[in-house]
Design an enzyme around this catalytic site. Structure first.
Site, short mmCIF file in Angstrom:
data_model
loop_
_atom_site.label_atom_id
_atom_site.label_comp_id
_atom_site.label_asym_id
_atom_site.label_seq_id
_atom_site.Cartn_x
_atom_site.Cartn_y
_atom_site.Cartn_z
N GLU A 173 44.96 -0.51 7.66
CA GLU A 173 45.66 0.14 6.55
C GLU A 173 45.60 -0.72 5.29
OE1 GLU A 173 47.98 2.80 4.27
OE2 GLU A 173 46.59 3.00 5.95
N GLU A 226 40.82 1.84 -1.67
CA GLU A 226 41.18 3.07 -2.38
C GLU A 226 41.45 2.83 -3.85
OE1 GLU A 226 43.43 6.14 0.56
OE2 GLU A 226 44.49 4.29 0.17
N ASN A 228 41.20 27.22 -5.07
CA ASN A 228 41.11 26.01 -4.25
C ASN A 228 40.46 26.39 -2.93
OD1 ASN A 228 42.50 24.68 -6.24
ND2 ASN A 228 44.36 24.39 -5.04
N GLY A 229 39.64 25.51 -2.39
CA GLY A 229 39.02 25.79 -1.11
C GLY A 229 37.51 25.91 -1.24
N CYS A 284 42.38 19.57 -5.87
CA CYS A 284 42.46 20.69 -6.81
C CYS A 284 43.93 21.11 -6.99
CB CYS A 284 41.64 21.89 -6.39
SG CYS A 284 39.88 21.59 -6.26
N ARG A 309 47.03 15.07 -7.25
CA ARG A 309 46.21 15.62 -6.18
C ARG A 309 44.75 15.18 -6.29
NH1 ARG A 309 48.65 20.01 -3.47
NH2 ARG A 309 46.63 20.93 -2.98
N LYS A 321 43.90 0.43 1.71
CA LYS A 321 44.61 0.44 0.43
C LYS A 321 43.80 -0.29 -0.64
CE LYS A 321 47.11 3.08 0.87
NZ LYS A 321 46.87 3.53 2.17
N HIS A 335 32.31 -11.28 16.93
CA HIS A 335 31.25 -10.36 17.35
C HIS A 335 30.58 -9.71 16.14
CE1 HIS A 335 32.36 -10.77 21.59
NE2 HIS A 335 33.62 -10.77 21.16
N TRP A 357 38.58 19.48 -8.30
CA TRP A 357 37.93 18.34 -7.64
C TRP A 357 36.60 18.86 -7.16
CZ3 TRP A 357 36.14 16.80 -2.77
CH2 TRP A 357 36.05 15.41 -2.57
N LYS A 379 44.79 13.67 -3.25
CA LYS A 379 45.99 13.44 -2.44
C LYS A 379 46.01 14.32 -1.21
CE LYS A 379 49.97 11.57 -1.62
NZ LYS A 379 49.99 10.17 -1.17
#
Length: 612
Positions: A485, A492, A99-100, A2, A27, A489, A508, A73, A607
């Site tokens: 990582e 995402e 926001n929140g 947001c 964001r 990526k 395994h 968001w 973000k």
């Protein structure tokens, strides 16, 4: 997550607000809206991009010098026009952006409905503005007092800005566990979730603290009170951010720009902290806590996503060099169990934004149990920086792309310096070995430049695999976090399912997935368990799997087995993550572009994750 923008001053508010929303697009959001005061409150909002909002209001009455704007968001309610911010009160005399999350919104909503309030949206935010209006109308109080009383009733996190049709020359803003910064210009004020919308107008800012309310009136100085009505003196700081850092600088996307900035961002993370000639590492932010680190019973690293992966590299570094036990925890899990902590424990919190809600809650829990908190974050003045006892900024510069790239290598750089500084002070590293590592560390930015020269080669590889639906990433030792990582990526930004595994764990379970349709990215640099990784590669090849190998320059053994090889320069094993992660970032970027994905604003992601 947001974005808030607000303005009060002598300029037309609308262009400033729309420009601010564009600055905050990184964001993550799914709807946008704006409200301007001009005799009444003119409010416009819609699902979709800021560009859609800007086009919609082009010929509408949006003149005025006071206004608020927001990118949402979705949390409570679908991403649609009705649930988008700003939200009106029932009378439409008040409007709010938020926001929140208001955790007790359902209870408050039921009380307000019993009093005759009708709700248009599914959001918790509308509940808050209705509550403020209810107090304002029935309590015979000012708008500021109504906001104070309302915030004393809510449970949760918030950054809000409220405007009133009846007080058109005032903004009321408040925060708790969600960032809000105020820019102070000449006869004007700018408010935002972070400094990116503010930097082009002023360098003077005030960061609100939890449970503080800002009262901003035209032609008056900024006033700050707490929700308990205690007066606070605004602390004005200077922004260090440059406007050029918020532009693409000729690159097609922010993500690509930030990948190519890593020689500079890694160097900047070490600047003034690494003295090669004299063999000195000095992380000034933790100097006063070095003895605590030396004598720590253990170190616990908390983070989320990419920061958690950086923490895993940190675990290898600190345990190898400083011989202190390290645990790496997902902040979201750590905060919801009953961890055993004492004053002998050090908790290192890692966050790019410094506002990650789960990480912030984790360190607050750790502080309550007596642990010492060290923060590693990128944003000056952020909540984690202020909640920590000490720490280090990464100095990576603004990271606009949602998928973190230069933040990861900067975090790993700081963790490397930290491990070396502790090891030297503790005497767990020899003089010669210490100098050997720091000399090599000083060369890493140049070696990153060499890796970036492989961009076209990596694009060729991406063209051959952009159609696939699954990827497997394998690594051992220091390369295991890099595999995690790399997989993150790819997930995402290209929306390809990818998993990272320790290479030995392939047998395994994951080996069942391997066939001619399953590409495997294997980190096979010539250090540590190299021979074991070569064996893993052979196991994949015997099952017709496709191999993309990250190897050390000059490698011939893996080249014989791999379908594609990406060579990186030789370096110390413990520094390999700083080089090996770069080609994986580029591979993800090119895969996403070839699939037509929005690399800077991938779907569903934000973000700065400031809610649970």
């Amino acid at each position: 997550m947001c974005g808030i923008v607000a303005y009060l001053g002598h300029q037309q508010a609308c262009p400033i607000l729309i420009n601010g929303l564009r600055r905050l697009e990184y964001r993550g959001y799914d709807s946008a809206g704006i409200a301007i005061i001009n005799e009444t409150i003119h409010l416009y909002k819609n699902q979709g991009k800021v560009a859609t909002l800007a086009q919609r209001i082009e010929n509408l009455p949006v003149t005025g010098t006071v206004g608020i704007a927001h990118t949402r968001w979705a949390t409570h309610g679908l991403p649609n026009d009705v649930n988008a911010h700003p939200h009106f009160s029932q009378s439409e005399n008040l409007a709010i952006i938020h926001n929140g999350i208001i955790e007790n919104y359902a209870t408050l909503k039921k009380i307000l409905q019993e009093r005759g309030y009708i709700f248009r949206s599914e959001t918790d935010t509308e509940v808050l503005i209705q509550l403020i209006e209810d107090i304002l109308n029935n309590g015979r109080v000012s708008l500021v007092e109504a906001v104070q009383q309302a915030l004393n009733q809510v449970i949760g996190a918030y950054a809000i800005v409220v405007i009133s049709r009846n007080e058109p020359d005032m903004l009321v803003a408040a925060r708790k566990s969600s960032p809000l910064v105020i820019g102070i210009g000449k006869g004007e004020y700018f408010l935002a979730s972070d400094a990116t919308p503010i930097v082009e107008y002023t360098k003077d800012v005030v960061y609100l603290n939890d449970e503080e309310i800002a009262i901003i009136r035209r032609n008056e100085d900024l006033k700050i009170k707490t929700i308990k009505n205690a007066d606070k003196i605004p602390y004005i700081q200077k922004l260090e951010m440059n406007l050029s850092a918020l532009e693409k600088g000729g690159f097609a996307h922010f993500m690509l720009k930030e990948i190519f900035e890593q020689p500079v961002s890694v160097r900047d993370s070490m600047r003034g902290r690494l003295d090669i000639d004299n063999g000195i590492i000095s992380l000034g932010g933790i100097r006063d806590y070095l003895q605590k680190l030396i004598h720590a019973r253990r170190i616990i690293i908390v983070g989320c996503g990419t920061s958690w992966h950086a923490g895993l590299v940190g675990e290898y570094l600190i345990e190898e060099l400083a011989r202190i036990p390290v645990e790496v925890e997902y902040a979201s899990e750590f905060r919801y169990r009953n961890p055993i902590l004492s004053e002998k424990d050090i908790v290192i919190a890692i966050s790019q934004s410094g506002e990650t809600a789960d990480t912030l809650a984790a360190i607050q829990l750790a502080k309550s149990k007596g642990a010492t908190i060290l923060g590693i974050c990128n944003v000056v003045g952020s909540s984690i920086a202020r909640e920590s006892h000490a720490g280090s900024y990464t100095h990576a510069g603004p990271e606009i792309g949602v998928a973190s790239t230069k933040a990861f290598t900067a975090q790993v750089s700081i963790l490397t310096l930290l491990a070396l500084e502790i090891a030297k002070a503790k005497g767990t590293i020899t003089h010669s070995r210490f100098f050997q590592i720091i000399r090599e560390l000083d060369k890493i930015p140049e070696k990153i430049e060499k890796v970036l020269e492989l961009n076209e080669r990596i694009l060729e590889i991406a063209r051959n695999y952009s159609h696939v639906r699954n990827f497997l990433y394998l690594g051992r030792g220091y390369n295991f976090p890099v595999a995690l990582e790399g997989a993150l990526k790819l997930k995402e930004i290209s929306y390809i399912h990818a998993e990272g595994y320790p290479a030995a764990e392939m047998k395994h379970g994951p080996i069942a997935l391997i066939d001619e349709e399953m590409p495997c990215v294997v980190l096979a640099t010539n250090k540590g368990t190299y021979d074991k990784v070569v064996t893993n590669i052979m196991e994949i090849k015997s099952r017709k799997g496709k191999i993309i190998a990250i190897v050390t320059r000059g490698d011939s053994l893996v080249r014989e087995q791999a379908d594609y090889v990406i060579e990186i320069p030789e370096t110390e094993e413990l520094l390999v993550p700083l080089l090996a992660t770069i080609p994986l970032q580029l591979l993800s970027y090119h895969m996403a572009i070839l699939r037509g994905c929005d690399v800077d604003q991938p779907r569903n992601l934000a973000k700065s994750v400031t809610v649970e």
